[in-house]
Design a protein around this motif. Structure first.
Motif, short mmCIF file in Angstrom:
data_model
loop_
_atom_site.label_atom_id
_atom_site.label_comp_id
_atom_site.label_asym_id
_atom_site.label_seq_id
_atom_site.Cartn_x
_atom_site.Cartn_y
_atom_site.Cartn_z
N TRP A 437 -11.49 78.40 4.65
CA TRP A 437 -11.61 77.29 5.59
C TRP A 437 -10.39 77.23 6.49
O TRP A 437 -9.25 77.31 6.02
CB TRP A 437 -11.76 75.98 4.84
N ALA A 438 -10.61 77.08 7.77
CA ALA A 438 -9.50 77.06 8.73
C ALA A 438 -8.51 75.95 8.42
O ALA A 438 -7.28 76.16 8.49
CB ALA A 438 -10.04 76.92 10.16
N ASP A 439 -9.00 74.76 8.09
CA ASP A 439 -8.07 73.65 7.84
C ASP A 439 -7.26 73.86 6.58
O ASP A 439 -6.09 73.48 6.51
CB ASP A 439 -8.83 72.31 7.81
N GLU A 440 -7.85 74.50 5.55
CA GLU A 440 -7.09 74.78 4.34
C GLU A 440 -6.05 75.86 4.56
O GLU A 440 -4.95 75.80 4.00
CB GLU A 440 -8.04 75.19 3.21
N LEU A 441 -6.39 76.84 5.37
CA LEU A 441 -5.46 77.93 5.60
C LEU A 441 -4.18 77.46 6.28
O LEU A 441 -3.10 77.99 6.01
CB LEU A 441 -6.12 79.02 6.45
N THR A 442 -4.29 76.47 7.15
CA THR A 442 -3.11 76.04 7.90
C THR A 442 -2.38 74.86 7.27
O THR A 442 -1.30 74.48 7.73
CB THR A 442 -3.50 75.63 9.34
N ARG A 443 -2.94 74.30 6.22
CA ARG A 443 -2.31 73.12 5.62
C ARG A 443 -0.89 73.44 5.16
O ARG A 443 -0.62 74.46 4.52
CB ARG A 443 -3.15 72.63 4.45
N ASP A 444 0.05 72.55 5.51
CA ASP A 444 1.46 72.68 5.12
C ASP A 444 2.15 73.88 5.77
O ASP A 444 3.17 74.36 5.28
CB ASP A 444 1.63 72.75 3.60
N THR A 445 1.59 74.39 6.85
CA THR A 445 2.26 75.45 7.60
C THR A 445 2.66 74.90 8.97
O THR A 445 2.25 73.81 9.38
CB THR A 445 1.34 76.68 7.81
N VAL A 446 3.41 75.70 9.71
CA VAL A 446 3.81 75.29 11.06
C VAL A 446 2.63 75.26 12.02
O VAL A 446 2.76 74.75 13.13
CB VAL A 446 4.90 76.24 11.62
N CYS A 447 1.48 75.80 11.60
CA CYS A 447 0.29 75.81 12.45
C CYS A 447 -0.56 74.57 12.28
O CYS A 447 -1.49 74.35 13.07
CB CYS A 447 -0.55 77.04 12.14
N ASP A 448 -0.31 73.78 11.25
CA ASP A 448 -1.09 72.57 11.00
C ASP A 448 -0.91 71.62 12.19
O ASP A 448 0.22 71.34 12.60
CB ASP A 448 -0.60 71.91 9.71
N PRO A 449 -1.99 71.11 12.76
CA PRO A 449 -1.84 70.16 13.88
C PRO A 449 -1.02 68.92 13.51
O PRO A 449 -0.47 68.26 14.40
CB PRO A 449 -3.29 69.79 14.21
N ASP A 450 -0.91 68.60 12.21
CA ASP A 450 -0.10 67.45 11.79
C ASP A 450 1.36 67.82 11.56
O ASP A 450 2.17 66.95 11.20
CB ASP A 450 -0.68 66.85 10.50
N TYR A 451 1.70 69.08 11.74
CA TYR A 451 3.08 69.51 11.53
C TYR A 451 3.99 68.85 12.56
O TYR A 451 3.69 68.84 13.77
CB TYR A 451 3.18 71.03 11.63
N VAL A 452 5.10 68.29 12.11
CA VAL A 452 6.06 67.66 12.99
C VAL A 452 7.13 68.68 13.34
O VAL A 452 7.91 69.10 12.48
CB VAL A 452 6.69 66.41 12.34
N ASP A 453 7.18 69.06 14.58
CA ASP A 453 8.10 70.11 15.02
C ASP A 453 9.42 69.48 15.48
O ASP A 453 9.43 68.61 16.35
CB ASP A 453 7.48 70.89 16.16
N VAL A 454 10.52 69.92 14.87
CA VAL A 454 11.85 69.54 15.32
C VAL A 454 12.53 70.82 15.79
O VAL A 454 12.78 71.72 14.98
CB VAL A 454 12.66 68.87 14.19
N PRO A 455 12.81 70.95 17.08
CA PRO A 455 13.42 72.19 17.58
C PRO A 455 14.73 72.49 16.88
O PRO A 455 15.45 71.57 16.43
CB PRO A 455 13.63 71.89 19.07
#
Length: 468
Positions: A437-455
């Protein structure tokens, strides 16, 4: 999505697959929690030797092996015909290599280009989406009649296919045979065939005009652009990997045009491949194609050359404008940074509805990802790895994101490098279909749409040095 009981799970990747030009820690540490707090304590952990690349990420489901084969077998009309084909050399299992895949309904579609001069009687086949056992025989699609007989009305040598949201299978028949021999033959003109998956009947055939096929062309990938259910207004983008161009086909008026651009060419530094100690050189150009979801009336085609570490993009509206595409070359863009400093070659790619791009890392036995909607764009520290395995993902070749309500990612690995430059061991599993599943594959990775990016924090040291 069907789950295969008793099959191995491919857990998300470990540190050696993660880029190390900026950090020295695993993807497991690059989480929203880390980005909010980790910048404060990571330097002290590094100094103390506590933050190491052996940190283990909490287990979560990755890709599942659905099927695997040591050698493929074909489903003949009868056991007698099967035995006769083996005896006569019509079917030589060692000469058959699955290359492309897609999924629709209860079927997975596999392509088998005619890489070798003999022994490949079928170039497009199906297996069940579930319940086929470990190594099911391949059933010719749409029938045996499409693969037998002389002439160019049959299927000649299919490299890849693409299922559109209208329930149609677009088949890219390269017409090119004997590629593995080093002296490929253009047996038939390259063509597109469109099949209705509800009836398995041919809806349309389009042969590429001679002026759009160059000496030495190889049409190896296709992606179909359908918007808002307008099935009669589909566009298909075909990649000429050896002569560095796209051909755009418009269904509405049954016409096509060729698009050239410097970004379709390979990068010389990326033409050297080292896959499990087997070193070879490919000058393959534009190959990976992935269409973004429709936004503000347009879509973006993300693309990359096979022999490259970079991702590029162009508004699909530019490609669809036959009269002006040559004048809009500045709208083709190379995005940000390379994926990795080395071994960054990627084969096929696909984008899900969330805007996450998945891609196969052929030199790293892995499947990578990048959230195309990240404001910082295509930078190295926003590249994730959703699965990695030195056996099951040895040369991951094709990848698709399906049209399900909950989307799944499909990957085909096939050890192509060994097939071309060494020998496949018939005692080992050489070909695999994997899914997750696409959503499971990205969970907890930098690709997750919910990932909070801090440069990354700017290095202040140069500004703190006292003037001389």
């Amino acid at each position: 999505m069907a789950k295969a009981r008793g099959r191995r799970q491919l857990w998300p990747a470990v540190a050696p697959l993660y880029h190390q030009e900026r950090y020295q820690f695993t993807p497991a540490l690059q989480t929203p929690a880390y980005n909010q707090l980790g910048a404060l304590w990571l330097p002290w952990l590094l100094a103390a030797g506590l933050a190491t690349t052996n940190y283990q990420q909490a287990p979560r489901q990755g890709l599942t092996e659905l099927y695997r084969w040591k050698q493929v077998d074909l489903q003949y009309p009868s056991p007698q015909e099967h035995a006769a084909a083996l005896s006569s050399g019509e079917f030589v299992p060692a000469n058959n290599l699955p290359l492309g895949l897609d999924c629709w309904g209860d079927r997975v579609f596999l392509t088998l280009p005619r890489w070798k001069p003999t022994g490949v009687p079928v170039t497009l086949a199906t297996v069940p989406r579930s319940g086929g056992g470990e190594s099911p025989p391949l059933r010719p699609y749409p029938s045996w009649a499409w693969h037998r007989g002389p002439g160019c009305e049959r299927l000649t040598s299919v490299f890849r296919v693409n299922v559109d949201p209208c329930g149609r299978l677009w088949v890219l028949d390269s017409g090119l045979e004997d590629v593995a021999s080093g002296s490929p033959r253009q047996r038939c003109p390259p063509q597109l065939l469109v099949f209705d998956l509800a009836t398995d009947t041919l809806l349309h055939r389009y042969r590429l005009p001679r002026e759009q096929v160059k000496e030495g062309s190889l049409f190896s990938n296709v992606v179909v652009d359908v918007r808002a259910g307008r099935c009669d207004d589909a566009h298909a983008y075909l990649a000429d990997v050896w002569r560095f161009a796209l051909v755009v086909y418009r269904l509405r008026d049954d016409t096509s045009w060729r698009v050239d651009h410097p970004l379709f060419f390979p990068e010389p530094a990326s033409c050297r491949y080292d896959v499990h100690g087997l070193v070879f050189r490919w000058t393959d150009g534009v190959f990976g194609l992935g269409l973004s979801p429709e936004e503000r009336g347009d879509r973006t085609l993300f693309f990359h050359a096979m022999s490259s570490g970079r991702e590029c993009a162009v508004p699909a509206s530019v490609l669809r404008n036959q009269s002006a595409v040559d004048e809009m070359g500045d709208l083709f863009a190379q995005l940000g940074e390379p994926r990795y400093p080395d071994r960054a070659q990627a084969s096929a790619s696909g984008v899900d509805r969330r805007g996450v791009l998945f891609y196969n890392l052929v030199s790293r036995d892995a499947v990578g990802c990048w959230n195309t909607r990240q404001p910082r764009g295509h930078v190295a520290d926003l590249q994730g790895v959703v699965a990695a395995d030195g056996e099951a993902l040895r040369f991951p070749n094709d990848l698709k994101v399906d049209h399900g309500e909950r989307q799944a990612v499909w990957v085909l690995s096939n050890r192509l490098h060994q097939f071309l430059y060494a020998e496949l061991d018939p005692a080992e599993h050489n070909f695999r279909v994997l899914t997750g599943w696409a959503d499971e594959l990205t969970r907890d990775t930098v690709c997750d749409p919910d990932y909070v990016d801090v440069p990354p924090r700017e290095d202040l040291a140069p500004r703190l040095v006292c003037p001389v």
